[in-house]
Enzyme design. Sequence first.
Site, mmCIF file in Angstrom:
data_model
loop_
_atom_site.group_PDB
_atom_site.id
_atom_site.type_symbol
_atom_site.label_atom_id
_atom_site.label_comp_id
_atom_site.label_asym_id
_atom_site.label_seq_id
_atom_site.Cartn_x
_atom_site.Cartn_y
_atom_site.Cartn_z
ATOM 1 N N HIS A 459 0.844 -1.194 0.000
ATOM 2 C CA HIS A 459 0.000 0.000 0.000
ATOM 3 C C HIS A 459 0.875 1.238 0.000
ATOM 4 O O HIS A 459 1.890 1.313 0.695
ATOM 5 C CB HIS A 459 -0.914 0.009 1.231
ATOM 6 C CG HIS A 459 -1.843 1.179 1.270
ATOM 7 N ND1 HIS A 459 -2.790 1.425 0.309
ATOM 8 C CD2 HIS A 459 -1.951 2.205 2.179
ATOM 9 C CE1 HIS A 459 -3.454 2.520 0.596
ATOM 10 N NE2 HIS A 459 -2.953 3.014 1.730
ATOM 11 N N ASP A 476 -3.894 9.274 3.063
ATOM 12 C CA ASP A 476 -4.103 7.864 2.727
ATOM 13 C C ASP A 476 -5.436 7.747 1.994
ATOM 14 O O ASP A 476 -6.486 8.145 2.524
ATOM 15 C CB ASP A 476 -4.104 7.002 3.993
ATOM 16 C CG ASP A 476 -4.064 5.519 3.669
ATOM 17 O OD1 ASP A 476 -4.201 5.157 2.475
ATOM 18 O OD2 ASP A 476 -3.902 4.706 4.593
ATOM 19 N N CYS A 526 -3.873 3.076 -5.280
ATOM 20 C CA CYS A 526 -3.283 3.873 -4.207
ATOM 21 C C CYS A 526 -2.059 4.642 -4.695
ATOM 22 O O CYS A 526 -1.844 5.800 -4.313
ATOM 23 C CB CYS A 526 -2.921 2.986 -3.019
ATOM 24 S SG CYS A 526 -1.855 1.587 -3.444
#
Length: 568
Positions: A459, A476, A526
């Site tokens: 991630h 995030d 991401c």
Amino acid sequence: MKETIQGTGSWGPEPPGPGTTYSNPRRERLRWPLPPKPRLKSGGGFGPDPGSGTTVPTRRLPAPRPSFDASASEEEEEEEEEDEEEVAAWRLPPRWGQLGASQRSRALRPSHRKTCSQRRRRAMRAFQMLLYSKSTSLTFHWKLWGRHRGRRRNLAHPKNHLSPQEGGATPQVPSPCCRFDSPRGLPPPRLGLLGALMAEDGMRGSPPVPSGPPMEEDGLRWTPKSPLDPDSGLLSCTLPNGFGGLSGPEGERSLAPPDASILISNVCSIGDHVAQELFQSSDLGIAEEADRTGEKAGQHSPLREEHVTCVQSILDEFLQTYGSLIPLSTDEVVEKLEDIFQQEFSTPSRKSLVLQLIQSYQRMPGNAMVRGFRVSYKRHVLTMDDLGTLYGQNWLNDQVMNMYGDLVMDTVPEKVHFFNSFFYDKLRTKGYDGVKRWTKNVDIFNKELLLIPIHLEVHWSLISVDVRRRTITYFDSQRTLNRRCPKHIAKYLQAEAVKKDRLDFHQGWKGYFKMNVARQNNDSDCGAFVLQYCKHLALSQPFSFTQQDMPKLRRQIYKELCHCKLTV
């Protein structure tokens, strides 16, 4: 060689000849005696009488044709002709022709029971073909007619059975350069986009468009007329599936069209007034279509050949610039076509055709990507494997992340400093001593913004440091609360302030979590979100992108990396 039974009962009296003796009548191979030498002609104006040392070539007279019994039927005579031709094909010695006709006919003629069984089998086979065969009426008669070899003879060339000396046709001898296997030559040249589309249509088996003009075959001309014209022959011809059509005015059946391979499954009839309405309505529709203005019809018509050629040139240029068609969109090709031809190509029909052209171009060999394509910028080198991570929903790697971060930093160099993606991992594992030399040539406290990408397992996230406000913000796209990352960055900043003698930055750092940002709806975007965070923070732009914008933003990132410049 065929084996027979030697004996008097089967073959009649033995043929005359010196030294011809047979042992007991047992089953063995035929042993024919040597034929006697023919006597030579002399005199009669043919030259001097030949002596012992003179040889005059003579022509051998053909053997007399055997006589047939008067009681034999017509079919038996045809069978005897076939049997004689088969025996001639066996290349028997010449004395076979000197035997009596009655002996040969009696030897070759099968028994009465065998003849009846053969006739019965042929009749049953023809009856089964008539009942169960799916062939057309024309092919059925050909199969039934072809049972007799004498009737299969080509009537257009009656002298084919004669030798060339007797006036027959010269046999067709293939040329020495002729080959009967398919030659293996060079591979076909690379087709263009138009040729590839035509080849795809041929592979799908699309029928050719009929050209409509009259058709000619074997000297007969069949010209299609009006569908309602009774003299056109269309209503009186034999249907290809075996149904008989209507006869002509004199009871004669008209010729069928040359293309008799179409099977008609259902035959129906309509009234004359209904047919006239149908055909008249179609004619009116065609007339109305022709009355449209040329400009409007040209704008909404399918793509022409020059359009296809232009699309191919656009795709070729795009492939050479970017190494692949990953950053290409259909809207971009449509816009270029509209700029070139000054026509509307954004209609659904034309846009779908452009998309089909792009897909066909990608399926052509060698058009997926350019092998060896590289992008170099400073110390960064991106290959097609690295750029391929921007396609679809692939995960971005460190090479793409670091080069794009350098592009962001070089866009506003006095304001932003971008840390390498391996910085945080080294800081977390080895502490400040592991990264203290990473900023020896840079005073990070003179910058306004510090961007630190964080990669934890699978991630990506981002830490943004506002130096003037002494704030550490965690971004995030999955909105997870990771408190360790801001703490590690705060300790690093304090140690760096001590080393650089910037004690005013040793205290007062605060950490925040940015929650009102665009959120990803999958597990693969991401990295693209982090790159957009970096770009918008460096350019002081609001976060106006969402998950639905990611495919377009991935293509934009690809182009920015190839051009080594951000799109501001």
